[in-house]
Design a protein around this motif. Structure first.
Motif, PDB file in Angstrom:
ATOM      1  N   ARG A  51       9.288  -1.807   1.709  1.00  0.00           N
ATOM      2  CA  ARG A  51      10.522  -3.020   1.189  1.00  0.00           C
ATOM      3  C   ARG A  51      10.511  -3.318   0.281  1.00  0.00           C
ATOM      4  NH1 ARG A  51       8.501  -4.467   6.106  1.00  0.00           N
ATOM      5  NH2 ARG A  51       6.816  -5.565   5.044  1.00  0.00           N
ATOM      6  N   ASP A  54      12.677  -1.480  -1.943  1.00  0.00           N
ATOM      7  CA  ASP A  54      14.575  -1.474  -0.877  1.00  0.00           C
ATOM      8  C   ASP A  54      15.226  -2.501  -2.597  1.00  0.00           C
ATOM      9  OD1 ASP A  54      17.105  -1.140   0.638  1.00  0.00           O
ATOM     10  OD2 ASP A  54      16.176  -3.514   1.186  1.00  0.00           O
ATOM     11  N   GLN A  55      13.690  -3.357  -2.363  1.00  0.00           N
ATOM     12  CA  GLN A  55      14.594  -4.791  -2.917  1.00  0.00           C
ATOM     13  C   GLN A  55      14.698  -4.240  -4.715  1.00  0.00           C
ATOM     14  OE1 GLN A  55      10.779  -7.107  -2.450  1.00  0.00           O
ATOM     15  NE2 GLN A  55      12.617  -8.154  -0.278  1.00  0.00           N
TER      16      GLN A  55
END
Length: 70
Positions: A51, A54-55
């Motif tokens: 995550r 991805d951010q």
């Protein structure tokens, strides 16, 4: 470079009533993405690491699109 990303290593949010930190520059976003991708290599099954990567990718993509449009 070895190691994984740990959420408790992220900077703390600004205290109420204080100005937010300035946006990182494009080069800083690129470096953050590289660091997050290295963390994914080190911990490929860690959802929090994925995550965070991805951010970082999303933030860099938005920055590059804005720079290209300008």
């Amino acid at each position: 470079m070895t190691g994984t990303h740990h959420p408790d290593q992220d900077p703390a949010p600004p205290a109420p009533g204080t100005a937010p930190a300035p946006e990182p520059g494009t080069d800083a976003l690129k470096e953050q993405l590289v660091q997050h991708l290295m963390a994914v290599i080190g911990a490929p099954d860690d959802p929090a690491t994925a995550r965070a990567a991805d951010q970082a990718l999303t933030a860099l993509d938005a920055r590059l699109r804005a720079e290209h449009a300008a």
